[in-house]
Enzyme design. Structure first.
Site, short mmCIF file in Angstrom:
data_model
loop_
_atom_site.label_atom_id
_atom_site.label_comp_id
_atom_site.label_asym_id
_atom_site.label_seq_id
_atom_site.Cartn_x
_atom_site.Cartn_y
_atom_site.Cartn_z
N ASP A 77 0.88 -1.16 0.00
CA ASP A 77 0.00 0.00 0.00
C ASP A 77 0.92 1.20 0.00
O ASP A 77 1.87 1.28 0.79
CB ASP A 77 -0.95 0.03 1.20
CG ASP A 77 -2.11 0.98 0.94
OD1 ASP A 77 -2.68 0.93 -0.16
OD2 ASP A 77 -2.44 1.78 1.83
N GLY A 168 -0.01 6.30 -11.93
CA GLY A 168 -0.43 7.03 -10.74
C GLY A 168 -0.01 8.49 -10.81
O GLY A 168 -0.21 9.17 -11.83
N TYR A 169 0.61 8.97 -9.75
CA TYR A 169 1.03 10.37 -9.68
C TYR A 169 2.44 10.59 -10.25
O TYR A 169 2.96 11.71 -10.18
CB TYR A 169 1.02 10.84 -8.22
CG TYR A 169 -0.35 10.84 -7.58
CD1 TYR A 169 -1.22 11.90 -7.75
CD2 TYR A 169 -0.77 9.77 -6.79
CE1 TYR A 169 -2.48 11.91 -7.16
CE2 TYR A 169 -2.02 9.76 -6.20
CZ TYR A 169 -2.88 10.83 -6.39
OH TYR A 169 -4.12 10.83 -5.80
N HIS A 196 10.06 5.25 -3.69
CA HIS A 196 9.59 4.73 -2.40
C HIS A 196 9.42 3.23 -2.45
O HIS A 196 9.85 2.52 -1.55
CB HIS A 196 8.27 5.40 -2.03
CG HIS A 196 7.18 5.26 -3.06
ND1 HIS A 196 7.36 5.60 -4.38
CD2 HIS A 196 5.91 4.79 -2.97
CE1 HIS A 196 6.23 5.37 -5.05
NE2 HIS A 196 5.35 4.87 -4.22
#
Length: 211
Positions: A77, A168-169, A196
């Site tokens: 997540d 995504g971003y 990350h």
């Protein structure tokens, strides 16, 4: 369900995430096969992720996959934390725009909410990732039942999207470690080295190698 090499199920239908995991395992020299859960169980229903932390949501998905297949299951997540938005979108990153998994809506809302922030220093943000691996002890009796790995990538939010390699971003995130380029302008090897999820995967692969 026999496999030639030890198989770890990945509780995702996101091909981008699966590719990153497979790439990280290959670079680490690990002899594991990572398979998306939907390839093995097409009718699998992803559980409701109602945790209030990344670790809680990853644990929910990993445990559900392990229960369904009896194989070690990895789930992640991750999300974007924006300082000017008091930490939003956070655990709601994938539904920030109002529709689950709609990258275009998510990015549009992010730009809209930061439209008054004209100074790049006011657009600081970070990607956070938590990986949870459940049930490896079903393959390796001496392994822990849960393995948790984390990673973070600091950066800022760009004023417009750039790049087509990410998801995504990624097109809006300018990592500190790669000045002038968004995450979506990096190739897989570059992204894994600073992202990350890349840091979390590095942490996970070290843990797996040491078992």
């Amino acid at each position: 369900m026999p496999f030639m090499t030890p198989t770890i199920v990945v509780a995702t239908n996101n091909k981008g995430k699966l590719a990153e995991i497979q790439s990280a395992a290959q670079e680490a020299g690990l002899d594991y096969t990572f398979r998306a859960i939907f390839d093995l169980l097409p009718d699998w229903e992803s559980p409701i992720e109602d945790g209030d932390t990344f670790e809680a949501n990853a644990s929910i998905k990993a445990q559900a996959g392990h229960t369904a297949l009896g194989l070690p299951t990895l789930a992640d997540d991750s999300g974007l934390v924006v300082d000017a938005l008091d930490g939003r979108p956070g655990v709601y990153s994938s539904s920030f725009g109002g529709v689950e998994g709609d990258d275009a809506l998510n990015n549009a809302k992010l730009l809209a909410e930061l439209s008054e922030k004209k100074d790049p220093s006011a657009r600081s943000a970070r990607f956070l990732s938590t990986l949870v691996l459940v049930g490896l002890d079903s393959l390796l009796p001496h392994a822990p039942t849960h393995i948790i790995a984390t990673g973070a990538c600091e950066g800022t939010i760009a004023f417009e999207a750039a790049g087509d390699k990410g998801f995504g971003y990624d097109p809006l995130f300018l990592p500190q470690a790669s000045p002038g380029r968004t995450m979506a302008e990096l190739d897989m090897q570059e992204k894994n080295a600073i992202s990350h999820r890349g840091y979390a995967l590095e942490d996970l692969m070290k843990r797996l190698k040491n078992l």
